[in-house]
Every structure is written in structure tokens, then in C-alpha cells.
Write an enzyme that holds these catalytic residues in place. Structure first.
Site, PDB file in Angstrom:
ATOM      1  N   GLU A  43     -51.347  52.405 -48.177  1.00 41.16           N
ATOM      2  CA  GLU A  43     -52.767  52.469 -48.505  1.00 41.16           C
ATOM      3  C   GLU A  43     -53.155  53.948 -48.463  1.00 41.16           C
ATOM      4  O   GLU A  43     -52.904  54.624 -47.458  1.00 41.16           O
ATOM      5  CB  GLU A  43     -53.587  51.676 -47.468  1.00 41.16           C
ATOM      6  CG  GLU A  43     -55.048  51.649 -47.844  1.00 41.16           C
ATOM      7  CD  GLU A  43     -55.917  50.830 -46.880  1.00 41.16           C
ATOM      8  OE1 GLU A  43     -55.383  50.217 -45.940  1.00 41.16           O
ATOM      9  OE2 GLU A  43     -57.145  50.846 -47.095  1.00 41.16           O
ATOM     10  N   ARG A 270     -41.634  47.720 -36.248  1.00 41.10           N
ATOM     11  CA  ARG A 270     -42.198  49.023 -36.565  1.00 41.10           C
ATOM     12  C   ARG A 270     -41.623  50.070 -35.639  1.00 41.10           C
ATOM     13  O   ARG A 270     -41.067  49.766 -34.585  1.00 41.10           O
ATOM     14  CB  ARG A 270     -43.727  49.068 -36.528  1.00 41.10           C
ATOM     15  CG  ARG A 270     -44.421  48.173 -35.608  1.00 41.10           C
ATOM     16  CD  ARG A 270     -45.942  48.119 -35.746  1.00 41.10           C
ATOM     17  NE  ARG A 270     -46.624  49.350 -36.048  1.00 41.10           N
ATOM     18  CZ  ARG A 270     -47.423  49.513 -37.100  1.00 41.10           C
ATOM     19  NH1 ARG A 270     -47.618  48.517 -37.933  1.00 41.10           N
ATOM     20  NH2 ARG A 270     -48.038  50.648 -37.289  1.00 41.10           N
ATOM     21  N   LYS A 280     -53.002  55.043 -37.713  1.00 36.79           N
ATOM     22  CA  LYS A 280     -53.672  55.959 -38.645  1.00 36.79           C
ATOM     23  C   LYS A 280     -55.077  56.292 -38.164  1.00 36.79           C
ATOM     24  O   LYS A 280     -55.554  57.394 -38.355  1.00 36.79           O
ATOM     25  CB  LYS A 280     -53.804  55.289 -40.006  1.00 36.79           C
ATOM     26  CG  LYS A 280     -52.630  55.468 -40.919  1.00 36.79           C
ATOM     27  CD  LYS A 280     -53.065  54.976 -42.295  1.00 36.79           C
ATOM     28  CE  LYS A 280     -51.903  54.613 -43.165  1.00 36.79           C
ATOM     29  NZ  LYS A 280     -52.326  53.885 -44.359  1.00 36.79           N
TER      30      LYS A 280
HETATM   31  P1  ATP Z   1     -53.213  50.364 -41.783  1.00 33.35           P
HETATM   32  O1  ATP Z   1     -52.689  49.220 -42.607  1.00 33.35           O
HETATM   33  O2  ATP Z   1     -53.711  49.993 -40.451  1.00 33.35           O
HETATM   34  O3  ATP Z   1     -54.131  51.297 -42.525  1.00 33.35           O
HETATM   35  P2  ATP Z   1     -50.476  51.222 -41.822  1.00 33.35           P
HETATM   36  O4  ATP Z   1     -49.846  52.292 -40.998  1.00 33.35           O
HETATM   37  O5  ATP Z   1     -49.906  49.849 -41.793  1.00 33.35           O
HETATM   38  O6  ATP Z   1     -51.989  51.260 -41.416  1.00 33.35           O
HETATM   39  P3  ATP Z   1     -50.004  51.222 -44.672  1.00 33.35           P
HETATM   40  O7  ATP Z   1     -50.366  52.262 -45.656  1.00 33.35           O
HETATM   41  O8  ATP Z   1     -50.486  49.846 -44.890  1.00 33.35           O
HETATM   42  O9  ATP Z   1     -50.507  51.764 -43.295  1.00 33.35           O
HETATM   43  O10 ATP Z   1     -48.426  51.209 -44.478  1.00 33.35           O
HETATM   44  C1  ATP Z   1     -47.528  51.150 -45.539  1.00 33.35           C
HETATM   45  C2  ATP Z   1     -46.251  50.504 -45.072  1.00 33.35           C
HETATM   46  O11 ATP Z   1     -45.710  51.198 -43.960  1.00 33.35           O
HETATM   47  C3  ATP Z   1     -46.479  49.070 -44.622  1.00 33.35           C
HETATM   48  O12 ATP Z   1     -45.515  48.249 -45.274  1.00 33.35           O
HETATM   49  C4  ATP Z   1     -46.271  49.089 -43.150  1.00 33.35           C
HETATM   50  O13 ATP Z   1     -45.660  47.904 -42.710  1.00 33.35           O
HETATM   51  C5  ATP Z   1     -45.353  50.295 -42.944  1.00 33.35           C
HETATM   52  N1  ATP Z   1     -45.568  50.900 -41.630  1.00 33.35           N
HETATM   53  C6  ATP Z   1     -46.732  51.341 -41.122  1.00 33.35           C
HETATM   54  N2  ATP Z   1     -46.568  51.793 -39.859  1.00 33.35           N
HETATM   55  C7  ATP Z   1     -45.261  51.642 -39.558  1.00 33.35           C
HETATM   56  C8  ATP Z   1     -44.451  51.920 -38.408  1.00 33.35           C
HETATM   57  N3  ATP Z   1     -44.959  52.470 -37.305  1.00 33.35           N
HETATM   58  N4  ATP Z   1     -43.138  51.650 -38.473  1.00 33.35           N
HETATM   59  C9  ATP Z   1     -42.593  51.119 -39.583  1.00 33.35           C
HETATM   60  N5  ATP Z   1     -43.290  50.829 -40.694  1.00 33.35           N
HETATM   61  C10 ATP Z   1     -44.602  51.075 -40.698  1.00 33.35           C
END
Ligand code: ATP
Ligand code: MG
Length: 567
Positions: A43, A270, A280
Site C-alpha cells: 500500500e 512476518r 508503518k
Molecule cells: P499496513 O497494511 O498496516 O499499512 P503493512 O506493513 O502490512 O502495513 P503493506 O503495504 O500492506 O503494509 O504490506 C505489503 C506486504 O508486505 C503485505 O503482503 C504484508 O503481508 C507484507 N509485510 C508487511 N510487514 C511485514 C513484515 N514485518 N514481515 C513480512 N512481511 C510483511
């Protein structure tokens, strides 16, 4: 989360992790026509961190490994939080780690028309309805995992009315929050996500790509699986928090897919790293409140921060490979990441001499007008890297910490009447010190033994300590930024109170008058990595100018990984 992983995660005999094993099985079974297409769906509401790297290394890596493709899809479904600035930064960071999506760049917003049509179809089939209750009321009616939810009074609204209201929602006739479109599934389902999940909400902020076209925006659960389907994604790999969403993913995808092609979601753990936060929202807060110096602050776990700190793409990939992919949440040691970069830089970083906390050493028996040229190895790990020259003279800079007037027993560096070797030069013996009116040492005096020059006969005389040095007349000043952990406790992410209270107040120390050797001064380029003899690995910071070199400390030389393992 309680568990700190202490070992590398196991993979099968062919070196495949559990996700790759699932993919291999699907390919072997000829699913989706034997095609593999993954996707990374960030995102654009923040910069990528090392957790995201773990995710896209899996997505792009699996595609590479099995001859498939990987899409980059921006999940731009919330115009209130998203921005073009992030889109560009995300692309840059993925490229930095060596991956490329080719012509497979997509935006969830490209699917808004098709998602809207699907929503209309579901309304017509009696599978969706417009709910005029507040979000609080809807949440209250959800029930609990052990108690069924309560149906909304709008659940059985006539289809025509739903169609009319949904259209008018999108025309902007209603206020944000006044109504939503919900899927009509099962208010008593064991899976809370099935209790009539919200499909669409009203947002009036213009979208950075689609402008004012839409006033309704799809929720993650209604957008993600369908976007995968529209793109031909076969394996939608994400993190464990999406496990409970999977049945809903499958539920919506079934509205589109058939037996020849159906995307599949697989979840892994994760990445959580000690002494930092990965959310984030919290990272944004650190930046917005000036608690760090921006997204690329070298203390941040963002890819931009790690890059500026001196982490290399291969060290990050090596770390991710070591921690592996599992189905258990874990907290990984930052010491392992440091171990990975140390191993990488040990092979590649050029060795140079820098004194970070200088004190003057004067060799009283060395002629005042004499200069010799010493030859230094650029990298003893790789003789092909050659050597460079370093001038030696009567006055030298050494580290203040390398001298003690009243040393304890096992101090093998310099102290009165003791001998040390100056690296690549001579053995010297300390004869005394000069202090200022505050008792601070301003000069250390010594004599050198002319028969001990490194590489010449006589050089084999052994002394316990070896010090690094820089010749005073040819040294130039540099700034060194020395970093410590950003947070003072191991798992600030799990802290219940205000995480900002846990920030380590001493996480940045700046030294302004480090002394660097002339060969280094002549080749300063932002982004270049060096090993400063005996001090650690450093990278040239982009703030550097020809008059004012700036270095960031990446890591020290001592490997703390083994120690962390024993804790
Ligand atoms: P949010 O959705 O709360 O804004 P997010 O960190 O999940 O935060 P995204 O942009 O949705 O942000 O993440 C993109 C991809 O990265 C998703 O598929 C998510 O599962 C993966 N991702 C995010 N944080 C982690 C992490 N700490 N370890 C591994 N994968 C992650
Ligand atoms: Mg997310």
C-alpha cells in the site's frame, strides 16, 4: 511473538522452504495450467521496511526460482493515506534489492470499474446490501467468536433499493460514514470475517490516480483476491495475520474463478526484529515528530535507512534466507542481521586508517623533515584488491583509547615504558605524556625502533599490541556518525505504553574531528563502504562534500551474534 528464534529455519532436501514446497506441488499437479505468477502488493502509504523485504524476496524469489513471474501491484484503495511519493520510493527500494517486475506494474485502482460491477452483480443476486448504521453499531452487532452476531435491520432491504443507494453512494450524495455496502453471508459464522463483511465505504478525498471518479472505495477483503484474479496471479503469498481472512478471500474469488484457474493464498510469519518497531504507523510517527531524521535515518528499519546505514542488498537477502519462512510468529535478533552485513563487508570493504578520537603521538627520535611511505593491504581477505600507500612521519594521530597512563594488567595497547607496533610501520616505546591545565593528555611521546619496519629484516620482533595511526601533516578531518539501537528494550513493538518513551537517547553520537588518511580523502564517494582498521565498517553518507566527508558506522567488527545466541 514471545519466541526468539535462535536457529536457522529448516528447509527440505531441495532447499525449498514450506511456501516453495507448496508452489512446487501445485506446479507438479498442473494447477493453473502449470503457471506461477506471484505478486507483491504494497500500500503506497509509507516506505518499505526490512519486513516488506522479507515479503518481496519471497514473491520475486519464488518467481525466479520456478521460472514464473511476479507482479508489482500498488494496493491504492485508500486515498486518505496514500501518495505518489511512496510509489516511487517503493519501486526504488525493490530495484535496490535487485528485483524487477518488468512490464508487470499494476494498481488496484485500475480494477475499480470491474470491482464496482462485481458489487452490483452481487447486489442483484441478493448477496450484498447497503447498511445505514454507524460503524460502531455494526461492530456491536458482530457478536463474539462464541456468540452469533445480530442481523442489521437493513439486511433484507429490497434489491432495487440497494442498487439505487449504492449508485447514489458513489455519486457523492451521502456523507462519509453514513452508509456502507456489506456482503450478505452469515451473521452466525464461526469465522468473524464472514459476518457480513463491509465491501465498500464512502471516501470523498480525491484519489491521486482516479481523481473524483469514485466516491466509494473497496475494502481490502473485497479488493485483494479479485485483483489477484484479474491479474492472473496464481499464488498470493502474505503474512500470517491474513490466515483468518483466507476463507473470505476464497469466497469472493469463487464469484469469478473456475476450475481452470483460481488464485491461492499462502501465509508465512512476518519479520519482527529486536530493538526496533516495524509498524508503518509507528515509523511514520517517528518521522513526523522528528524523533529520527527522516525515513532514511540510518537508525530506521526502512530499506532507505538500512541503505544509508551501509547495509548491502546481499546482506539483507542473506539475513532473510537465514531466518527463513515458517508458520510461527517470532522475534528475530538484530545481531544476526549485523552478522550478515559483517560477513559481506569483510569480503568487499577496503581497509583504511581512520582515527575517530584523536590524540597526538610524537616520535622524538624520528627526523622532523622525514616522511616514509608505508604500504597497506586494501583487503587481506582478497589479495587481488592490492595495496595503497600511507605516509609516515614524526607526528601521528592515534586513538585516545589506545593509551592508558595507569593500565590494568591485560592492557596491551600503549602505556608508559611499554611497546606496541604501529600497524604496517615500526615498534615504538612510550616515553611520557604532556597534559594541559585540566590534566587532559595533549601529546604522547615515544621513540621508534628503526630496525623494526614492517616487511623489512628485523620486523619479526613481536610485541603484544598493534595500533592503527594516521600521519598528522597529511590527515584531513571527517565527521563520523556512530549509531546505537534506536530503542532501549528488546521488543518495543510489544510494549503496551507509549513506545516513544523507549527511545534510546544515546542512539546517535557524532564525532566531528576524526582524522582520515590522504588516500581515503582523495576517493570519497557517497555510498562507498570501508573497513576502518580496528573500528568497524563504515559507509560514506550522502551528506558528504569534498571539504567535509561524513561517514556512518554500519557495524563494529566484533560479532555479537554468537553472544546473543547464548542469552
Ligand atoms: P499496513 O497494511 O498496516 O499499512 P503493512 O506493513 O502490512 O502495513 P503493506 O503495504 O500492506 O503494509 O504490506 C505489503 C506486504 O508486505 C503485505 O503482503 C504484508 O503481508 C507484507 N509485510 C508487511 N510487514 C511485514 C513484515 N514485518 N514481515 C513480512 N512481511 C510483511
Ligand atoms: Mg498490510
Amino acid at each position: 511473538m514471545e519466541e526468539i528464534i535462535k536457529e536457522e529455519e529448516s528447509v527440505n532436501e531441495s532447499g525449498l522452504n514450506f511456501v516453495e514446497q507448496e508452489i512446487a506441488a501445485d506446479l507438479a499437479a498442473g494447477k493453473n495450467g502449470g503457471r506461477l505468477n506471484t505478486r507483491f502488493p504494497p500500500e503506497p502509504n509509507g516506505y518499505l521496511h526490512i519486513g516488506h523485504a522479507k515479503a518481496f524476496i519471497m514473491d520475486f524469489g519464488a518467481a525466479e526460482k520456478f521460472g514464473g513471474t511476479c507482479n508489482l501491484r500498488f494496493d491504492d484503495t485508500n486515498p486518505q493515506k496514500e501518495d505518489m511519493e511512496y510509489v516511487n520510493a517503493i519501486m526504488e527500494d525493490i530495484h535496490w534489492l535487485g528485483y524487477d517486475w518488468g512490464d508487470r506494474l499494476y494498481y488496484a485502482s485500475d480494477y475499480f470499474p470491474r470491482l464496482y460491477d462485481l458489487a452490483v452483480r452481487l447486489i442483484k443476486e441478493g448477496k450484498a446490501y447497503v447498511d445505514e448504521q454507524s460503524s460502531e453499531e455494526i461492530a456491536r452487532q458482530k457478536g463474539t467468536p462464541t456468540q452469533p452476531g445480530t442481523a442489521s435491520p437493513y439486511r433484507d432491504r429490497p434489491i432495487e433499493e440497494n442498487l439505487d443507494l449504492f449508485e447514489r453512494m458513489n455519486k457523492g450524495e451521502f456523507d462519509e460514514g453514513s452508509m456502507v455496502l456489506r456482503a450478505k453471508i452469515d451473521m452466525a459464522s464461526d469465522n468473524m470475517h464472514f459476518r457480513d463483511p463491509i465491501m465498500y465505504r464512502i471516501i470523498k478525498t480525491p484519489h491521486w490516480r482516479t481523481g473524483e471518479t469514485w466516491k466509494v472505495y473497496p475494502m481490502y477483503d473485497f479488493a485483494h483476491g479479485q485483483s489477484d484474479y484479474f491479474e492472473g496471479v496464481t499464488h498470493s503469498i502474505c503474512t500470517l495475520e491474513f490466515v483468518p481472512h483466507r476463507p473470505l478471500y476464497e469466497h469472493f474469488v469463487k464469484e469469478l474463478a473456475d476450475e481452470t484457474y483460481c488464485p491461492r493464498q499462502i501465509e508465512f510469519n512476518r519479520l519482527n526484529l529486536t530493538y526496533t518497531v516495524m509498524s508503518k504507523r509507528k515509523l511514520l510517527q517517528l518521522v513526523k515528530e522528528g524523533l529520527v531524521n527522516g525515513w532514511d535515518d540510518p537508525r530506521m528499519p526502512t530499506l532507505k535507512g538500512l541503505r544509508r546505514r551501509g547495509y548491502t542488498p546481499s546482506s539483507i537477502k542473506d539475513f532473510v534466507n537465514r531466518i527463513g519462512y515458517t508458520r510461527y510468529e517470532a522475534l528475530n535478533h538484530i545481531e544476526l542481521l549485523e552478522h550478515s552485513v559483517r560477513e559481506d563487508l569483510n569480503k568487499t570493504a577496503t581497509r583504511v586508517s581512520v582515527i575517530q578520537n584523536p590524540v597526538k603521538l610524537i616520535l622524538d627520535n624520528y627526523p622532523e623533515d622525514k616522511t616514509e611511505t608505508m604500504v597497506m593491504d586494501n583487503n587481506p581477505e582478497n589479495p587481488a584488491e592490492g595495496t595503497h600507500e600511507m605516509p609516515f612521519s614524526r607526528e601521528l594521530w592515534i586513538e585516545r583509547e589506545d593509551f592508558m597512563e595507569n593500565p590494568p594488567k591485560k592492557f596491551f595497547r600503549l602505556s608508559p615504558d611499554k611497546e606496541v607496533r604501529l600497524k604496517g610501520a615500526y615498534i615504538i616505546k612510550c616515553t611520557g605524556v604532556v597534559k594541559d591545565e585540566n590534566g587532559e593528555i595533549t601529546e604522547i611521546h615515544a621513540t621508534y625502533d628503526p630496525d623494526t619496519r614492517s616487511g623489512l629484516p628485523g620486523a619479526d620482533r613481536k610485541v603484544k599490541g598493534t595500533l592503527h595511526w594516521v600521519s598528522v601533516p597529511t590527515a584531513t578531518d571527517a565527521e563520523i556518525r556512530d549509531y546505537d539501537r534506536l530503542f532501549s528494550i528488546e521488543n518495543p513493538g510489544a510494549f503496551d505504553g507509549d513506545f516513544r518513551e523507549l527511545i534510546n537517547p544515546d542512539s546517535l553520537k557524532v564525532r566531528h574531528n576524526a582524522k582520515i588518511e590522504p588516500w581515503l580523502a582523495g576517493r570519497i564517494q557517497a555510498g562507498d563502504h570501508y573497513q576502518f582498521q580496528r573500528l568497524g565498517y563504515y559507509v560514506v553518507d550522502p551528506d558528504t562534500t569534498p571539504e567535509h566527508p561524513v561517514f556512518n558506522k554500519t557495524v563494529g567488527l566484533k560479532d555479537s551474534w554468537a553472544k546473543a545466541m547464548k542469552k
